[in-house]
Design a protein around this motif. Structure first.
Motif, short mmCIF file in Angstrom:
data_model
loop_
_atom_site.label_atom_id
_atom_site.label_comp_id
_atom_site.label_asym_id
_atom_site.label_seq_id
_atom_site.Cartn_x
_atom_site.Cartn_y
_atom_site.Cartn_z
N LYS A 256 0.91 4.19 -2.90
CA LYS A 256 0.81 5.62 -2.66
C LYS A 256 2.05 6.36 -3.15
CE LYS A 256 -0.17 5.44 1.76
NZ LYS A 256 -0.53 5.92 3.12
N VAL B 27 -6.11 5.63 -4.28
CA VAL B 27 -5.47 5.78 -2.96
C VAL B 27 -6.51 5.98 -1.85
CG1 VAL B 27 -3.22 6.52 -3.80
CG2 VAL B 27 -5.03 8.21 -3.50
N TYR C 21 1.70 6.85 -6.80
CA TYR C 21 0.67 7.88 -7.04
C TYR C 21 1.23 9.28 -6.83
CZ TYR C 21 -3.39 10.83 -6.00
OH TYR C 21 -4.31 11.85 -5.98
N GLU C 22 2.01 9.44 -5.79
CA GLU C 22 2.54 10.77 -5.44
C GLU C 22 3.71 11.20 -6.32
OE1 GLU C 22 3.42 10.10 -1.38
OE2 GLU C 22 1.32 10.18 -0.73
N TRP D 202 0.82 -1.21 0.00
CA TRP D 202 0.00 0.00 0.00
C TRP D 202 0.86 1.26 0.00
CZ3 TRP D 202 -4.25 1.61 -1.68
CH2 TRP D 202 -4.87 2.77 -1.19
N GLU D 203 1.94 1.23 0.75
CA GLU D 203 2.84 2.38 0.76
C GLU D 203 3.49 2.58 -0.60
OE1 GLU D 203 3.24 4.70 3.13
OE2 GLU D 203 1.57 3.65 4.09
#
Length: 386
Positions: A21, A346, A24-25, A17-18
């Motif tokens: 993200k 997210v 995504y960032e 999950w990290e």
């Protein structure tokens, strides 16, 4: 044994999950996904995968392999991680990459018991110049028994077909002149492009309904008082299958040649992106995945619907049994390639998508390795496809 897969995924889901993200960032465009590639590849290394980068001479591609040392089939999970200009991960490739990595790692943890191998392939630039094309051409899948990728969507859909596509550029060269003082001295390349568009519009009436032809004028002259001596049109041409697409492409070529003859310009035709073949879903493999997804996700699984886009997974499906299903993010109606779609990846729903999708992929890989009769049926279907 499948319970073990769930347990192994439970142990790594927060790291996945990290990473999701993080992608995504920090979105990166196709063939520029250097940090994205490192993020995924390094995590696979931490889990004892052998990783090579720069696969098929694409700097941001990678191949991560885990071998059990025991006989058995090889399962390939394909990871995408390229983003789109301005809207970032609006096609959810951050989830695609992390689901495939998660599935590969979870499956690797049980291979010492069931045998076989697992490969995670990092495949850059799906949105533009997909690396799966040269991978399919250069033998990367020669030792692979089945290949899988899972794409986020508004709702879950069974693996579907896609359109074959060629990306073709038509460049016309003419002769400049003063458009008012001496127009007779000029050869208008832009007129050639306009005639090309007109000819294609006339062609639409006489091709099958699955054909899609859409393009832009990427260069059309510099000033209104100068006869344009160079003009360029770029088109995507699509059809349900490669053979018919080739026929349509030939028809458009003749139109372009006619446009050049009409104006006196010269013509150069080239491909400005790699060609994608149509996706052929292996239904036997698809049914196994569908069964697993229904167990890992509470969202309804819809029947496949006719594809209107083109994907480089189509090229993979021509050389190895393959599926490309879609997993819902609990947001019916949300549209790909929008900021809203990227944001959904997210959310809490995006997290559930990641976990349930990775587990369904891992379970399907397990089924193929464990069930020799299933693998024979998958390969038998594929042999009839050829």
């Amino acid at each position: 044994m499948k319970g073990q897969l769930s347990n192994h995924l439970e142990q790594i889901k927060h790291q996945l999950w990290e990473m999701n993200k993080g992608l995504y960032e920090n979105p990166e465009l196709g063939d520029q996904e250097y940090e994205s590639m490192k993020l995924l590849a390094n995590y696979l290394k931490e889990h004892q995968f052998e990783v090579e980068t720069g696969t098929v001479n694409r700097p941001t591609a990678f191949k991560a392999t885990f071998k059990s040392g025991k006989p058995g089939p090889t399962i390939a999970y394909l990871a995408e991680y390229d983003a789109l200009p301005e809207v970032g991960h609006a096609c959810g490739h951050n989830l695609i990459g992390t689901m495939s990595v998660g599935a590969g790692i979870a499956l690797s943890k049980v291979l010492n018991q069931i045998g076989g191998n697992v490969v995670v392939l990092g495949t850059p630039a799906e949105e533009t110049n997909g690396a799966k094309v040269p991978m399919s051409e250069q033998g990367i899948f020669d030792d692979v028994d089945v290949a899988m990728i899972l794409h986020p969507s508004d709702q879950s859909y069974e693996s579907r077909e896609s359109l074959a596509m060629d990306a073709i550029q038509y460049a016309f060269s003419g002769k400049p002149a003063h458009a008012a003082a001496s127009p007779e001295e000029g050869i208008n390349a832009l007129d050639s492009v306009i005639q090309l568009f007109n000819g294609i519009n006339a062609l639409r009436e006489h091709v099958k309904s699955d054909v899609r032809i859409h393009g832009v004028i990427s260069e059309g002259g510099k000033a209104a008082n100068v006869v344009p001596d160079y003009a360029v049109a770029q088109f995507y041409i699509r059809a349900n299958n490669r053979n018919y697409l080739n026929e349509v492409v030939e028809k458009v070529k003749h139109i372009a040649e006619g446009a050049a003859l009409m104006t006196g310009a010269t013509l150069e035709i080239s491909n400005y992106e790699l060609s994608y073949d149509n996706m052929v879903t292996n239904q036997t493999l698809s049914e196994v995945f569908n069964k697993n997804l229904k167990q890992t996700s509470t969202l309804p699984l819809n029947k496949d619907k006719p594809g209107s886009g083109s994907i480089d997974m189509g090229n993979v499906s021509q050389v190895v049994p393959a599926i490309h299903p879609y997993i819902g993010m609990n947001k019916p109606g949300i549209v790909h390639h929008t900021k809203e779609f990227a944001q959904q990846t997210v959310t809490d729903d995006g997290y559930k998508t990641l976990v349930s999708g990775a587990l369904a992929l891992a379970q399907t890989g397990y089924d193929v390795i464990y069930n020799e009769e299933l693998l024979r049926a998958i390969k038998e279907e594929f042999s009839h496809q050829l």
